[in-house]
Motif scaffolding. Structure first.
Motif, PDB file in Angstrom:
ATOM      1  N   ALA A 111      74.050 -43.494  76.985  1.00 37.15           N
ATOM      2  CA  ALA A 111      74.450 -44.793  76.386  1.00 37.15           C
ATOM      3  C   ALA A 111      75.995 -44.456  76.087  1.00 37.15           C
ATOM      4  CB  ALA A 111      73.709 -45.030  75.138  1.00 37.15           C
ATOM      5  N   VAL A 112      76.909 -45.423  76.225  1.00 36.39           N
ATOM      6  CA  VAL A 112      78.075 -45.428  75.861  1.00 36.39           C
ATOM      7  C   VAL A 112      78.509 -46.745  75.469  1.00 36.39           C
ATOM      8  CG1 VAL A 112      80.663 -45.132  76.508  1.00 36.39           C
ATOM      9  CG2 VAL A 112      78.852 -43.605  77.525  1.00 36.39           C
ATOM     10  N   ASN A 113      79.110 -46.725  74.007  1.00 34.86           N
ATOM     11  CA  ASN A 113      79.374 -47.885  73.293  1.00 34.86           C
ATOM     12  C   ASN A 113      80.616 -48.000  72.626  1.00 34.86           C
ATOM     13  OD1 ASN A 113      76.921 -50.106  73.431  1.00 34.86           O
ATOM     14  ND2 ASN A 113      76.012 -48.022  72.735  1.00 34.86           N
ATOM     15  N   ALA A 130      90.445 -46.736  68.573  1.00 34.08           N
ATOM     16  CA  ALA A 130      89.151 -47.170  69.414  1.00 34.08           C
ATOM     17  C   ALA A 130      87.894 -46.565  68.491  1.00 34.08           C
ATOM     18  CB  ALA A 130      89.216 -46.714  70.689  1.00 34.08           C
ATOM     19  N   LYS A 131      86.972 -47.205  68.135  1.00 28.44           N
ATOM     20  CA  LYS A 131      85.955 -46.786  67.719  1.00 28.44           C
ATOM     21  C   LYS A 131      84.742 -46.682  68.669  1.00 28.44           C
ATOM     22  CE  LYS A 131      87.185 -48.299  63.054  1.00 28.44           C
ATOM     23  NZ  LYS A 131      86.849 -49.177  62.024  1.00 28.44           N
ATOM     24  N   PHE A 132      84.036 -45.676  68.800  1.00 28.71           N
ATOM     25  CA  PHE A 132      82.838 -45.718  69.794  1.00 28.71           C
ATOM     26  C   PHE A 132      81.600 -44.683  69.469  1.00 28.71           C
ATOM     27  CE2 PHE A 132      86.045 -42.475  70.491  1.00 28.71           C
ATOM     28  CZ  PHE A 132      85.363 -41.324  70.752  1.00 28.71           C
ATOM     29  N   SER A 133      80.719 -44.639  70.473  1.00 28.44           N
ATOM     30  CA  SER A 133      79.591 -43.787  70.086  1.00 28.44           C
ATOM     31  C   SER A 133      79.164 -43.393  71.660  1.00 28.44           C
ATOM     32  CB  SER A 133      78.506 -44.504  69.244  1.00 28.44           C
ATOM     33  OG  SER A 133      77.755 -45.541  69.605  1.00 28.44           O
ATOM     34  N   TYR A 134      78.384 -42.398  71.643  1.00 29.55           N
ATOM     35  CA  TYR A 134      77.733 -42.012  72.889  1.00 29.55           C
ATOM     36  C   TYR A 134      76.349 -41.185  72.707  1.00 29.55           C
ATOM     37  CZ  TYR A 134      80.273 -37.827  73.327  1.00 29.55           C
ATOM     38  OH  TYR A 134      80.935 -36.432  73.033  1.00 29.55           O
ATOM     39  N   THR A 135      75.455 -41.241  73.464  1.00 29.79           N
ATOM     40  CA  THR A 135      74.031 -40.578  73.193  1.00 29.79           C
ATOM     41  C   THR A 135      74.032 -39.837  74.739  1.00 29.79           C
ATOM     42  OG1 THR A 135      73.348 -42.178  71.925  1.00 29.79           O
ATOM     43  CG2 THR A 135      71.698 -40.571  72.934  1.00 29.79           C
ATOM     44  N   TYR A 136      73.641 -38.495  74.469  1.00 29.34           N
ATOM     45  CA  TYR A 136      73.196 -37.716  75.718  1.00 29.34           C
ATOM     46  C   TYR A 136      71.892 -36.919  75.663  1.00 29.34           C
ATOM     47  CZ  TYR A 136      75.822 -33.913  73.386  1.00 29.34           C
ATOM     48  OH  TYR A 136      76.492 -32.973  72.568  1.00 29.34           O
ATOM     49  N   ASP A 137      71.397 -36.312  76.527  1.00 24.86           N
ATOM     50  CA  ASP A 137      70.379 -35.456  76.777  1.00 24.86           C
ATOM     51  C   ASP A 137      70.873 -34.092  77.377  1.00 24.86           C
ATOM     52  OD1 ASP A 137      68.371 -37.516  75.721  1.00 24.86           O
ATOM     53  OD2 ASP A 137      67.912 -38.134  77.591  1.00 24.86           O
ATOM     54  N   LEU A 138      70.523 -33.106  76.702  1.00 23.80           N
ATOM     55  CA  LEU A 138      70.771 -31.882  77.307  1.00 23.80           C
ATOM     56  C   LEU A 138      69.780 -31.217  77.994  1.00 23.80           C
ATOM     57  CD1 LEU A 138      72.924 -30.077  74.476  1.00 23.80           C
ATOM     58  CD2 LEU A 138      73.711 -30.780  76.504  1.00 23.80           C
ATOM     59  N   TYR A 139      70.006 -30.463  79.002  1.00 20.40           N
ATOM     60  CA  TYR A 139      68.773 -30.187  80.097  1.00 20.40           C
ATOM     61  C   TYR A 139      69.153 -28.510  80.178  1.00 20.40           C
ATOM     62  CZ  TYR A 139      66.844 -34.656  80.723  1.00 20.40           C
ATOM     63  OH  TYR A 139      66.356 -35.963  80.528  1.00 20.40           O
ATOM     64  N   ALA A 146      67.830 -30.806  74.090  1.00 21.03           N
ATOM     65  CA  ALA A 146      68.132 -31.758  72.882  1.00 21.03           C
ATOM     66  C   ALA A 146      68.570 -33.255  73.182  1.00 21.03           C
ATOM     67  CB  ALA A 146      69.053 -31.061  72.099  1.00 21.03           C
ATOM     68  N   GLU A 147      68.551 -34.199  72.307  1.00 19.40           N
ATOM     69  CA  GLU A 147      69.055 -35.329  72.501  1.00 19.40           C
ATOM     70  C   GLU A 147      70.013 -35.532  71.476  1.00 19.40           C
ATOM     71  OE1 GLU A 147      67.722 -39.768  73.481  1.00 19.40           O
ATOM     72  OE2 GLU A 147      67.100 -39.155  71.262  1.00 19.40           O
ATOM     73  N   CYS A 148      71.138 -35.794  71.537  1.00 23.89           N
ATOM     74  CA  CYS A 148      72.188 -35.962  70.524  1.00 23.89           C
ATOM     75  C   CYS A 148      72.946 -37.188  70.579  1.00 23.89           C
ATOM     76  CB  CYS A 148      73.442 -34.857  70.970  1.00 23.89           C
ATOM     77  SG  CYS A 148      72.783 -33.124  71.173  1.00 23.89           S
ATOM     78  N   SER A 176      68.736 -34.178  67.629  1.00 24.46           N
ATOM     79  CA  SER A 176      68.031 -32.989  67.369  1.00 24.46           C
ATOM     80  C   SER A 176      68.946 -32.085  66.597  1.00 24.46           C
ATOM     81  CB  SER A 176      67.780 -32.277  68.770  1.00 24.46           C
ATOM     82  OG  SER A 176      67.157 -33.080  69.767  1.00 24.46           O
ATOM     83  N   ALA A 177      68.169 -31.054  66.046  1.00 18.50           N
ATOM     84  CA  ALA A 177      68.799 -30.416  64.867  1.00 18.50           C
ATOM     85  C   ALA A 177      69.719 -29.141  65.630  1.00 18.50           C
ATOM     86  CB  ALA A 177      67.669 -29.457  64.189  1.00 18.50           C
ATOM     87  N   SER A 178      69.569 -28.913  66.913  1.00 22.99           N
ATOM     88  CA  SER A 178      70.342 -28.198  67.736  1.00 22.99           C
ATOM     89  C   SER A 178      71.913 -28.643  68.346  1.00 22.99           C
ATOM     90  CB  SER A 178      69.536 -27.560  68.900  1.00 22.99           C
ATOM     91  OG  SER A 178      69.208 -28.571  69.835  1.00 22.99           O
ATOM     92  N   CYS A 179      71.809 -29.985  67.901  1.00 26.34           N
ATOM     93  CA  CYS A 179      73.026 -30.573  68.408  1.00 26.34           C
ATOM     94  C   CYS A 179      74.135 -30.331  67.761  1.00 26.34           C
ATOM     95  CB  CYS A 179      72.874 -32.310  68.318  1.00 26.34           C
ATOM     96  SG  CYS A 179      71.579 -32.976  69.241  1.00 26.34           S
TER      97      CYS A 179
END
Length: 202
Positions: A111-113, A130-139, A146-148, A176-179
């Protein structure tokens, strides 16, 4: 008397003729589309945007695209919001699929907003925020590590008639705590309009 009234009417008409273009110019858009009209939406595309964590790990994608709606687009200001995508491993042959990190982990941007982008023109220079956020999964391979989620705030500057540069900070807002807890982001974006033509920053 009739002659004086006629001359007066002509003078008023001339003043109105000059005033209308001036008023129209004051209301003109900061960002125009390829038809010369106010751009209602803009596609901002980057091939060099990189996020860097506080520990120095870099996250990069082949293509970052932002779809921005601009409900406010006047002579000296443009303001809006939007969503985006980030895909592709820069070391790979395509512009699709997962991104990568310098640590070797795969990254799936989910997700990117862009909650707000606000540009203003002063003394011939267009800058903004600009104000923004993004979510990513690490594999690691196929295993989810992790999901951050990060929130960001960036300064924005026009670097050409159809390009912007962003530079800002990132803060962990969830996951996740590891982010990683913080980082930076920077990149250059080319602007296209809603018709696929080049958008122009006045």
């Amino acid at each position: 008397m009739f002659k004086k009234l006629t001359l007066m009417a002509l003078s008023v008409a001339a003043l109105v003729a000059f005033a209308v273009p001036a008023a129209a110019q004051a209301e003109g858009p900061l960002i125009t589309n390829s038809s010369g009209e106010a751009a209602e939406t803009v596609e901002a595309t980057s091939s060099n945007t990189i996020s860097t964590t506080s520990s120095g790990v870099k996250l990069e994608c082949t293509t970052v695209n932002l779809h921005l709606e601009l409900p406010e687009n006047a002579n000296t200001t443009a303001k809006g919001s939007g969503t985006g995508t980030a895909v592709g491993n820069p070391g790979g042959p395509t512009h699709v699929g997962t991104c990568r990190t310098s640590s070797g982990l795969g990254v799936d941007i989910t997700a990117v907003n862009v909650s707000e982008i606000h540009l203003t023109k002063h003394s011939g220079v267009t800058t903004g925020t600009a104000k923004f956020s993004y979510t990513y999964d690490l594999y690691a391979g196929s295993m989810l590590v992790a999901e951050c989620t990060f929130g960001g705030s960036a300064t924005v500057k026009a670097t050409g008639t159809s390009s912007l540069n962003i530079s800002g900070t990132l803060t962990k807002t969830g996951g996740s705590a590891s982010c990683p807890t913080e980082g930076t982001i920077a990149g250059d974006f080319a602007l296209d309009d809603e018709f696929g033509g080049v958008a122009h920053i006045d």
